[in-house]
Design a protein around this motif. Structure first.
Motif, PDB file in Angstrom:
ATOM      1  N   THR A  42      15.329   1.673   2.992  1.00 23.28           N
ATOM      2  CA  THR A  42      14.557   1.430   1.755  1.00 23.28           C
ATOM      3  C   THR A  42      13.396   0.441   1.917  1.00 23.28           C
ATOM      4  OG1 THR A  42      15.705  -0.448   0.673  1.00 23.28           O
ATOM      5  CG2 THR A  42      16.705   1.727   0.406  1.00 23.28           C
TER       6      THR A  42
ATOM      7  N   CYS B 251      10.465   0.501   3.362  1.00 26.03           N
ATOM      8  CA  CYS B 251       9.097   0.996   3.164  1.00 26.03           C
ATOM      9  C   CYS B 251       8.759   1.104   1.679  1.00 26.03           C
ATOM     10  CB  CYS B 251       8.916   2.344   3.860  1.00 26.03           C
ATOM     11  SG  CYS B 251      10.239   3.516   3.518  1.00 26.03           S
ATOM     12  N   THR B 252       9.713   1.577   0.900  1.00 26.11           N
ATOM     13  CA  THR B 252       9.446   1.746  -0.533  1.00 26.11           C
ATOM     14  C   THR B 252       9.444   0.410  -1.268  1.00 26.11           C
ATOM     15  OG1 THR B 252      11.797   2.220  -0.746  1.00 26.11           O
ATOM     16  CG2 THR B 252      10.318   4.095  -0.735  1.00 26.11           C
TER      17      THR B 252
ATOM     18  N   CYS C 233       6.049  -1.129  -0.510  1.00 23.85           N
ATOM     19  CA  CYS C 233       4.890  -0.342  -0.933  1.00 23.85           C
ATOM     20  C   CYS C 233       4.403  -0.830  -2.301  1.00 23.85           C
ATOM     21  CB  CYS C 233       5.245   1.146  -1.004  1.00 23.85           C
ATOM     22  SG  CYS C 233       3.826   2.128  -1.545  1.00 23.85           S
TER      23      CYS C 233
ATOM     24  N   CYS D 168       4.982   2.148  -5.071  1.00 19.56           N
ATOM     25  CA  CYS D 168       6.296   2.722  -5.406  1.00 19.56           C
ATOM     26  C   CYS D 168       6.812   2.085  -6.701  1.00 19.56           C
ATOM     27  CB  CYS D 168       7.302   2.480  -4.278  1.00 19.56           C
ATOM     28  SG  CYS D 168       7.207   3.718  -2.974  1.00 19.56           S
TER      29      CYS D 168
ATOM     30  N   THR E 240      15.070   3.221  -5.204  1.00 17.91           N
ATOM     31  CA  THR E 240      14.207   3.992  -4.321  1.00 17.91           C
ATOM     32  C   THR E 240      14.833   5.312  -3.912  1.00 17.91           C
ATOM     33  OG1 THR E 240      13.841   4.036  -1.898  1.00 17.91           O
ATOM     34  CG2 THR E 240      14.804   2.067  -2.791  1.00 17.91           C
TER      35      THR E 240
ATOM     36  N   TRP F 104      10.059  11.143   0.131  1.00 17.87           N
ATOM     37  CA  TRP F 104       9.162  10.001   0.032  1.00 17.87           C
ATOM     38  C   TRP F 104       7.741  10.373   0.465  1.00 17.87           C
ATOM     39  CZ3 TRP F 104       6.940   6.684   4.009  1.00 17.87           C
ATOM     40  CH2 TRP F 104       6.221   5.613   3.460  1.00 17.87           C
TER      41      TRP F 104
ATOM     42  N   LYS G 130       4.550  10.626  -2.007  1.00 18.67           N
ATOM     43  CA  LYS G 130       3.481   9.635  -1.823  1.00 18.67           C
ATOM     44  C   LYS G 130       2.122  10.285  -1.581  1.00 18.67           C
ATOM     45  CE  LYS G 130       4.194   6.155  -2.148  1.00 18.67           C
ATOM     46  NZ  LYS G 130       4.297   4.856  -2.750  1.00 18.67           N
TER      47      LYS G 130
ATOM     48  N   CYS H 114       4.233  -0.314   4.857  1.00 22.53           N
ATOM     49  CA  CYS H 114       5.428   0.459   5.233  1.00 22.53           C
ATOM     50  C   CYS H 114       5.538   0.587   6.739  1.00 22.53           C
ATOM     51  CB  CYS H 114       5.404   1.828   4.558  1.00 22.53           C
ATOM     52  SG  CYS H 114       3.917   2.771   4.916  1.00 22.53           S
TER      53      CYS H 114
END
Ligand code: SF4
Ligand code: SF4
Ligand code: SF4
Lengths: 377, 261
Positions: A274, A276-277, A280, A283, A307, A332, A336, A355
Motif C-alpha cells: 500500500t 505507493c497509494t 501518492c 489517491c 487503498t 491501481w 491512475k 510511488c
C-alpha cells in the motif's frame, strides 16, 4: 466540474523580491494572521511536512537523493533553503486527513441523535508546495469538491488555505512532471510562488489573499538581474529531469492490455504493501467504520485512508473481488493512468515520483507502462 | 442475552502478557465488569466457576500432552473461543523448538529432564481445536481486545484490520525506515494491530502480529538481500518474530534455509 469558490486568478503581473532576512517576518505574519504554517522540515532522516515557526525549522543546507526504493538525506555544499525535491508527505494529508471522525450519534430517550464532529483545524498556510503538488491538489479538487459530491472536511480546509508555492530548482531521478505537463514551473493554483536565489526569493502573486499577506512586508520589485537568475535556477530543474512517461494513447494502451503477461510479472515483485497509494498525492480512497463505546450509547463514524492494494478493500457481498496481487496492481495502474481520465477528465498521475521512491521493492510505474507498450497484445 | 455473558480466560504455554491486557483496560474495566460475568480468570481472581462459558479467551500454545487434552475440554465448554496473542495463534517464540531437538534442550536446561513431559513441538490452538476468532500480536493490543469483547456483546463479528503495517505507518506520517535508512522491516508482510510503533522509533517491524493476508515474502526477501541483509539474518528474523511458525513465515524461512544449504 466547479473550481474552488474563491477567486484564484487575479495575479499581479509584477514579480516581487523578498529578502531572506525578512523571511522570519513573513512567517510571523502568517502565524499572526491565524494560519497554521506547514512546510518542509527534517524528521526521521527525511524532509517531511510539519509546522514551521522559525526559518531554522526549514531544511537549510540539506537535500535529498532519490531513486527506486531509496531516499537519502544528504548535506548540500551550499545553504539553500529549498534545495530538495518532494518527500514522503504531500499536501494531501492536510486537506484529506489520514484519520478523521466524520459524524457521531448518541442514544437518547428520544432515539438516536446525530451530530457533526466539528473540524477544529485552523486555516493552513502550506509553504513550499511544488508544481506537481499544485497539480495534485487540482486533481483532488475534482474528486472532493465536484458539483455533485462535496466532502465538507476537504472543502473547508481547502478553501481556507493559503498556498505558498516554491519553484523547483533541481530534480530527482524519479521526477517526470515534464511528461505529465505539471511542472516543474508553478503556473497556477498558488497564492504566492517563490523562486529561491542566494539571498532572496522572487515572489509571484497569484491571488488577492497572497497580496494581502505581503502588504506589510518590505518587498520590492524584482530587478531584471534577479528575474534572470530566477529563470536560470528554474531551468536547472528542467534540465535535470531524466525520467519520462510516454502518455500517447495511454488510456487505450492499458485498457486493451488487461491480460498482458506483465501484470503477472509485476505481481511477483509487488508486496501489495500500500505504500505507493499512501504517498501518492492524488489517491483519494478511504473506508469508514462505526466505532461504539462499551455501552453502545455513543457511536462515532471514522474515516481512514484506505487503498486498492488492501486485500479486503474490494470486499463485497459474496467475497473479495481483487483477490490477487496481480489484480490489485492492475487496478491501481489502470485507474491512475487510464480510467481516471474517463472519470475526471485528467490523468491521476502528476509525475511526482513518490510511488517510485517509496516502494520498498522499487517498482516503477513508468517501467511497467513501457514494458506493456513495447510488447502490446 | 438474558443473562450476563460468562467470560473465561485460560492460559497455556505463554508469558501471561496477553491476559494482562484485559486487566490493563483500566478505564473500561468497571463498565466491562457490569456487563460481563468473569467466571474463570485465575490471573485476576480466585473465583472459579465451571463451564459452560459464552466466551473463552485462550492464551498460549500447546506444548504438553496434558494441554492437548485440556484445550479439548475448554472447547467443549465454550460457545465462542477466541485465541489471543502470538503463542495461541502461531505457536509463539517457544515454537523455535520445532526446528530443533527439544530433548537436547531439556537435557541442557533441567537437572532431571526425566520429570519433564513436554511435546517436541509448540503449536497454535487452531492445530488442536476449531477457533472462532484469532486476535494477533505479541502482546495483543488492548484496544483490539476491547473491540473483540464489545462486538461479541453487541452480537457482531469483531472488526480488526487485516492490512499491512505499512498502511498504518503511512497514515501516521512515519518515514519508511527501509527506504530512508536502509533498515530491513517486516512491515510489508505483517498484519497491523500495533499501530506501526517500531518504525516511528526508527526500528524495522519485527513481525509481532504475524503475516498479513497474502504476504509476498519472496519478493521482500529478495529486496532485503539487495540492501545487504544475509539469508541467515532473514531466516532468524522470520523465526524470531514470535510468529515464526505461522504458515507463511514458516514456509519462507524454510525456503531460505533450504537455499542456504
Ligand atoms: S507497487 Fe510497491 S509500494 Fe505499491 S503496493 Fe506494490 S510493493 Fe507496495
Ligand atoms: S502515481 Fe506516483 S508519480 Fe504519479 S502522482 Fe502518484 S505518486 Fe506521483
Ligand atoms: S517502515 Fe516498515 S512498516 Fe513502515 S512503510 Fe516502511 S516497510 Fe512499511
Amino acid at each position: 466540474m466547479k473550481a474552488v469558490a474563491r477567486p484564484r486568478n487575479s495575479p499581479q503581473s509584477e514579480t516581487l523580491l523578498l529578502a531572506k532576512q525578512d523571511f522570519q517576518a513573513f512567517l510571523d505574519q502568517l502565524w499572526q494572521g491565524g494560519y497554521r504554517v506547514v512546510g518542509p522540515t527534517i524528521a526521521q532522516q527525511a524532509i517531511v511536512y510539519d509546522e514551521i515557526r522559525r526559518v531554522e525549522d526549514l531544511p537549510r543546507g540539506w537535500t535529498d537523493e532519490q531513486s527506486g526504493g531509496q531516499y537519502r538525506l544528504t548535506r548540500r555544499d551550499d545553504e539553500a533553503w529549498f534545495g530538495f525535491v518532494v518527500g514522503p508527505h504531500s499536501p494531501k494529508r492536510y486537506f484529506f486527513p489520514p484519520q478523521v471522525a466524520v459524524t457521531q450519534a448518541d442514544r437518547t430517550s428520544n432515539g438516536w441523535q446525530f451530530s457533526e464532529v466539528p473540524d477544529q483545524e485552523p486555516p493552513y498556510a502550506l509553504l513550499g508546495v511544488r508544481a506537481c503538488e499544485l497539480a495534485a491538489i487540482a486533481v483532488q479538487d475534482r474528486t472532493f469538491i465536484n458539483e455533485q459530491y462535496v466532502d465538507p472536511i476537504y472543502r473547508r480546509r481547502r478553501e481556507r488555505a493559503l498556498i505558498v508555492a516554491v519553484n523547483c530548482t533541481q530534480a530527482a531521478s524519479t521526477c517526470f512532471c515534464t511528461s505529465m505537463n505539471t511542472g516543474p514551473r508553478c503556473t497556477q493554483g498558488f497564492d504566492l510562488a517563490l523562486t529561491e536565489l542566494p539571498d532572496s526569493f522572487t515572489v509571484e502573486v497569484g491571488s488577492e489573499r497572497g497580496a494581502d499577506v505581503l502588504s506589510s512586508l518590505p518587498v520590492t520589485r524584482a530587478a531584471p538581474g534577479s528575474l534572470l537568475a530566477a529563470e536560470a535556477a528554474r531551468q536547472q530543474a528542467v534540465d535535470q529531469i531524466t525520467k519520462g512517461l510516454d502518455t500517447k494513447d495511454i488510456r487505450d494502451l492499458l485498457l486493451s492490455n488487461l491480460e498482458h503477461p506483465r501484470w503477472d510479472e509485476v505481481a511477483t515483485r509487488c508486496l501489495s504493501c500500500t505504500n505507493c497509494t499512501m504517498v501518492c498525492p492524488t489517491c483519494f480512497c478511504s473506508s469508514v467504520k462505526e466505532v461504539s463505546d462499551l455501552t453502545g450509547d455513543h457511536v462515532q463514524r471514522e474515516r481512514e485512508w484506505d487503498t486498492c492494494f488492501n486485500w479486503d478493500f474490494s470486499y463485497m457481498n459474496g467475497g473479495i473481488v481483487r483477490n490477487q496481487i496481480r489484480s490489485r496492481y492492475r487496478q491501481w495502474l489502470t485507474h491512475k493512468l487510464a480510467s481516471w481520465i474517463d472519470q475526471f477528465g485528467v490523468s491521476g498521475c502528476v509525475g511526482c515520483g513518490r510511488c517510485i521512491t517509496w516502494c520498498p521493492v522499487a517498482i516503477d510505474l513508468t517501467e511497467e507502462v513501457a514494458a506493456i507498450r513495447e510488447n502490446p497484445a | 442475552m438474558s443473562h450476563k455473558p460468562r467470560l473465561a480466560v485460560f492460559k497455556f504455554a505463554s508469558c501471561d502478557g496477553c491476559q494482562l491486557s484485559l486487566v490493563a483496560l483500566e478505564d473500561e474495566l468497571l463498565a466491562l465488569a457490569e456487563r460481563i460475568d468473569v467466571a474463570y480468570f485465575l490471573e485476576a481472581s480466585s473465583r472459579v466457576e465451571p463451564g459452560p462459558y459464552d466466551v473463552a479467551l485462550v492464551e498460549g500454545s500447546i506444548t504438553t500432552p496434558e494441554d492437548a487434552q485440556r484445550i479439548r475440554q475448554i472447547r467443549r465448554d465454550s460457545r465462542f473461543l477466541v485465541t489471543i496473542g502470538a503463542c495461541a495463534t502461531a505457536g509463539g517464540i517457544q515454537a523455535l523448538r520445532n526446528w530443533a531437538d527439544s530433548a537436547e534442550f531439556l537435557r541442557a536446561v533441567y537437572a532431571s529432564p526425566e520429570y519433564i513431559h513436554s511435546l517436541a513441538t509448540s503449536t497454535p490452538i487452531s492445530s488442536h481445536v476449531p477457533v472462532d476468532f484469532e486476535l494477533r500480536g505479541c502482546p495483543i493490543n488492548k484496544q483490539q481486545l476491547l473491540e473483540v469483547l464489545v462486538s461479541l456483546l453487541g452480537g457482531r463479528r469483531p472488526r480488526t484490520p487485516v492490512h499491512s503495517v505499512c498502511l498504518q505507518c503511512k497514515r501516521r506520517g512515519t518515514v519508511c525506515v527501509t527506504v530512508a535508512q536502509g533498515i530491513p522491516c517486516l512491515g510489508p508482510v505483517t498484519h497491523d494491530g500495533c499501530g506501526a510503533i517500531c518504525p516511528s522509533y526508527n526500528r524495522g517491524c519485527y513481525g509481532c502480529y504475524g503475516p498479513c493476508e497474502q504476504p509476498n515474502l519472496e519478493s521482500l526477501s529478495d529486496q532485503c538481500q539487495v540492501i545487504g541483509v544475509s539469508r541467515e539474518t532473514l531466516v532468524r528474523s522470520l523465526r524470531n518474530s514470535f510468529n515464526g511458525y505461522a504458515p507463511e513465515f514458516r514456509a519462507e524461512s524454510d525456503r531460505l534455509a533450504g537455499e542456504e544449504q
